[in-house]
Design a protein around this motif. Sequence first.
Motif, PDB file in Angstrom:
ATOM      1  N   GLY A  85      17.471  10.515  60.274  1.00  0.00           N
ATOM      2  CA  GLY A  85      16.238  10.819  60.993  1.00  0.00           C
ATOM      3  C   GLY A  85      15.827  12.268  60.832  1.00  0.00           C
ATOM      4  O   GLY A  85      16.284  12.973  59.923  1.00  0.00           O
ATOM      5  N   GLY A  86      14.952  12.736  61.734  1.00  0.00           N
ATOM      6  CA  GLY A  86      14.462  14.111  61.682  1.00  0.00           C
ATOM      7  C   GLY A  86      13.759  14.366  60.360  1.00  0.00           C
ATOM      8  O   GLY A  86      13.116  13.482  59.803  1.00  0.00           O
ATOM      9  N   PRO A  87      13.911  15.568  59.831  1.00  0.00           N
ATOM     10  CA  PRO A  87      13.220  15.895  58.573  1.00  0.00           C
ATOM     11  C   PRO A  87      13.723  15.073  57.388  1.00  0.00           C
ATOM     12  O   PRO A  87      13.031  14.951  56.381  1.00  0.00           O
ATOM     13  N   PHE A  88      14.919  14.488  57.529  1.00  0.00           N
ATOM     14  CA  PHE A  88      15.480  13.716  56.412  1.00  0.00           C
ATOM     15  C   PHE A  88      14.794  12.367  56.238  1.00  0.00           C
ATOM     16  O   PHE A  88      14.899  11.746  55.202  1.00  0.00           O
ATOM     17  N   ARG A  89      14.097  11.914  57.287  1.00  0.00           N
ATOM     18  CA  ARG A  89      13.521  10.571  57.210  1.00  0.00           C
ATOM     19  C   ARG A  89      12.585  10.441  56.007  1.00  0.00           C
ATOM     20  O   ARG A  89      12.499   9.403  55.380  1.00  0.00           O
ATOM     21  N   ARG A  90      11.897  11.544  55.696  1.00  0.00           N
ATOM     22  CA  ARG A  90      10.937  11.467  54.585  1.00  0.00           C
ATOM     23  C   ARG A  90      11.612  11.347  53.220  1.00  0.00           C
ATOM     24  O   ARG A  90      10.971  11.020  52.232  1.00  0.00           O
ATOM     25  N   THR A  91      12.925  11.622  53.177  1.00  0.00           N
ATOM     26  CA  THR A  91      13.645  11.494  51.909  1.00  0.00           C
ATOM     27  C   THR A  91      14.100  10.055  51.669  1.00  0.00           C
ATOM     28  O   THR A  91      14.593   9.735  50.586  1.00  0.00           O
TER      29      THR A  91
END
Length: 411
Positions: free
Chosen positions: A233-239
């Motif tokens: 989650g967090g900023p990693f979700r877009r990866t």
Amino acid sequence: MRDHPRLPTSPGFWRSPLRGPWFTSVLGLVLLAGITVLFLTGLVSYAAYNPDLSRVNDTTPDKGILGFYLFAWPTGPVWLYRFTQGVHVTLGITLIPVLLAKLWSVVPRLFTLPPARSLAHALERISLLLLVGGGLFEFTTGVLNVQLDYVFPGSFYPLHFYGAWVFFAAFVAHAVLKTPAAVRTVRRRLREEGDDLVAPDPGPPTVSRRGALWLVGGGSLLLFLTTVGQSLGGPFRRTALLAPHGGKDPGGGPNGFQINKTAAYAGIAAAETGEEAWRLVVTGRTGTVRLSRAQLLRLPLYSSSLPIACVEGWSTADQWWRGVRLRDLAALVGYDGDPPDVFVESLQRHGAFRRAALRSNQVADPRSLLALYVNGEPLSPDHGYPARIIVPAAPGVLNTKWVARLTFGDL
Ligand SMILES: Nc1nc2c(c(=O)[nH]1)N[C@H]1C(S)=C(S)[C@@H](COP(=O)(O)O)O[C@H]1N2
Ligand SMILES: [Mo]
């Protein structure tokens, strides 16, 4: 130019200079660790559904002794299922290149003639068939369920569960036979000449064995990096480019987190959820109570910070839910002390997830709510308006949306 044999049953047909016991052993040892973790997290995931509580939670018929290990799934830590299922799905996807490379490295053995030299050899080859077939089956059904849950009918659970036991039995037999030699091979770099995996007539090398391992590892790393964000989650979700509920932007605002099935998909019409039409029907020892949303809002409301964690591997960060405690609703219908199990039914008329059974320990937990609000706003239609279940540490599927009826009593 010499002629090379054209039939795969002839050893000379296989010419890659990469094949050999070292390459196969390294991949095998990685799979030994990885598949053991997959099996254990898979069993745990199955237990988390409370399959022995009610037939509603489990469509696996006659699991019999295979269910021997089932236990009451705990309600804490709240991220428990988020973690175990995140590991299961992320690791499974990450191991795909390793599995394929391992199969490629031993493929000449598939074609060995005669098919069986002795009874022992015949048994070994049958166990290999179960191993390869079972492995491909488990990885394929797992990936299909994650990627295409709309095409996968309710039969995923029994298929994946039975398949796991067949596969793991063959896997254990194989590991017992092969691990000692694999460890020796990797440690001491034994001479490879004469091993049946080594091509007797190798073609010119295009990459070293180490280089090939780096390729496999690089493929795994790429899959890992494009999957793990759906759990972190967090900023990693877009990866999480490969994850169906990962990269997609679920919109902003308080209800802006992942949606599994939408209200439209579930066939929930606005007319049935309005203040006039909707009533929560609660049944228990002392009879039945009907409550409008306005009446529910006059009961004591509590907050819990809890994630949603789906069997497909994606999960949300903790959301701030607000609603009525399940144990308070149990008390309304005659359960003042320890609450019993509850059977939850949705307004939804079709689909496997329209109902679920929760165990008494889940009902008793003060964080378990019939949620009316999320992050300070009423639930959106897609997140289950007018009311949904939210239970700590449970698989997402137990968090029934658009709840219509709660029936308390030992199931
Ligand atoms: N009535 C109903 N409730 C449901 C479902 C459903 O299909 N129908 N899906 C479940 C599943 S599988 C998950 S993961 C969560 C997802 O909740 P969300 O869409 O609010 O994120 O809802 C659960 N509740
Ligand atoms: Mo789910």
